[in-house]
Write an enzyme that holds these catalytic residues in place. Sequence first.
Site, PDB file in Angstrom:
ATOM      1  N   GLN A  57       5.009   6.466  -1.412  1.00 25.45           N
ATOM      2  CA  GLN A  57       5.876   6.845  -2.412  1.00 25.45           C
ATOM      3  C   GLN A  57       5.419   7.890  -2.731  1.00 25.45           C
ATOM      4  OE1 GLN A  57       3.796   4.012  -5.772  1.00 25.45           O
ATOM      5  NE2 GLN A  57       6.113   4.536  -6.369  1.00 25.45           N
ATOM      6  N   CYS A  99       8.120   1.554 -12.535  1.00 23.05           N
ATOM      7  CA  CYS A  99       7.161   2.101 -11.164  1.00 23.05           C
ATOM      8  C   CYS A  99       8.083   3.478 -10.829  1.00 23.05           C
ATOM      9  CB  CYS A  99       8.183   1.737 -10.269  1.00 23.05           C
ATOM     10  SG  CYS A  99       7.502   1.818  -8.345  1.00 23.05           S
ATOM     11  N   HIS A 141       1.049  -5.339  -7.214  1.00 22.01           N
ATOM     12  CA  HIS A 141       2.603  -4.117  -7.164  1.00 22.01           C
ATOM     13  C   HIS A 141       2.402  -3.025  -6.010  1.00 22.01           C
ATOM     14  CE1 HIS A 141       5.829  -1.719  -9.722  1.00 22.01           C
ATOM     15  NE2 HIS A 141       5.116  -0.626  -8.853  1.00 22.01           N
ATOM     16  N   GLU A 142       0.960  -2.726  -5.999  1.00 15.15           N
ATOM     17  CA  GLU A 142       0.790  -1.349  -5.001  1.00 15.15           C
ATOM     18  C   GLU A 142       0.497  -2.186  -3.665  1.00 15.15           C
ATOM     19  OE1 GLU A 142       1.752   1.425  -6.531  1.00 15.15           O
ATOM     20  OE2 GLU A 142       1.185   1.110  -8.277  1.00 15.15           O
ATOM     21  N   HIS A 145       4.273  -2.208  -2.614  1.00  9.81           N
ATOM     22  CA  HIS A 145       4.453  -1.236  -1.617  1.00  9.81           C
ATOM     23  C   HIS A 145       4.023  -1.099  -0.391  1.00  9.81           C
ATOM     24  CE1 HIS A 145       6.880   1.194  -5.240  1.00  9.81           C
ATOM     25  NE2 HIS A 145       5.830   0.661  -5.250  1.00  9.81           N
TER      26      HIS A 145
HETATM   27 CO    CO Z   1       5.348   1.676  -8.022  1.00 11.55          CO
END
Ligand code: CO
Length: 175
Positions: A57, A99, A141-142, A145
């Site tokens: 991210q 997010c 969730h992470e 990624h």
């Molecule tokens: Co996210």
Amino acid sequence: MLKYKPMGKLKIRKYPDKILSKKSAVVRNIGDKERQLASDMIEAMREFDGIGLAAPQVGILKRVIVVEDATSNNKGVPYIFFNPRIIKQKGRCGFCEGCLSVSGVTSDVIRPESVVMEALGPDGKEIKIETGGVLARILQHEIDHLDGILFIDRVNFFKRKKILKQISTKVCIEL
Ligand code: CO
């Protein structure tokens, strides 16, 4: 962690930036450079009011995530995990996710309710966490990624279509 001075602001990559769909590399060595990255990620996460952030991210394809669950007793104590992986999962539940890389939209996402996660800490030591609730949700969730998966990839076709429409509408208004 405080001994690592802020290096300046990291930029949050936004959907549909291609880097968000790439797979991150395993961190082979946890040294000062890696800890500095994690420290900068925590700074960025706090700045943008996130409760979790993964290295892709901020444009770095390494398996690093930071987590700060504001709803837990651990508020103010961020976690840093290198090479995190889910080794066990149980149950299924829906939870409303958003997010930092997909601004302006949220969606209910079905995922396992509780997980066992293994990772390495900033000191290179093995960590094993068994958890449910919000923390289990953030971890999943992470870690997604790191495999190039966004929460909008986890919802059904119709929901996804609706979400993407919201994103494009938003862009139109901003233009
Ligand atoms: Co996210």
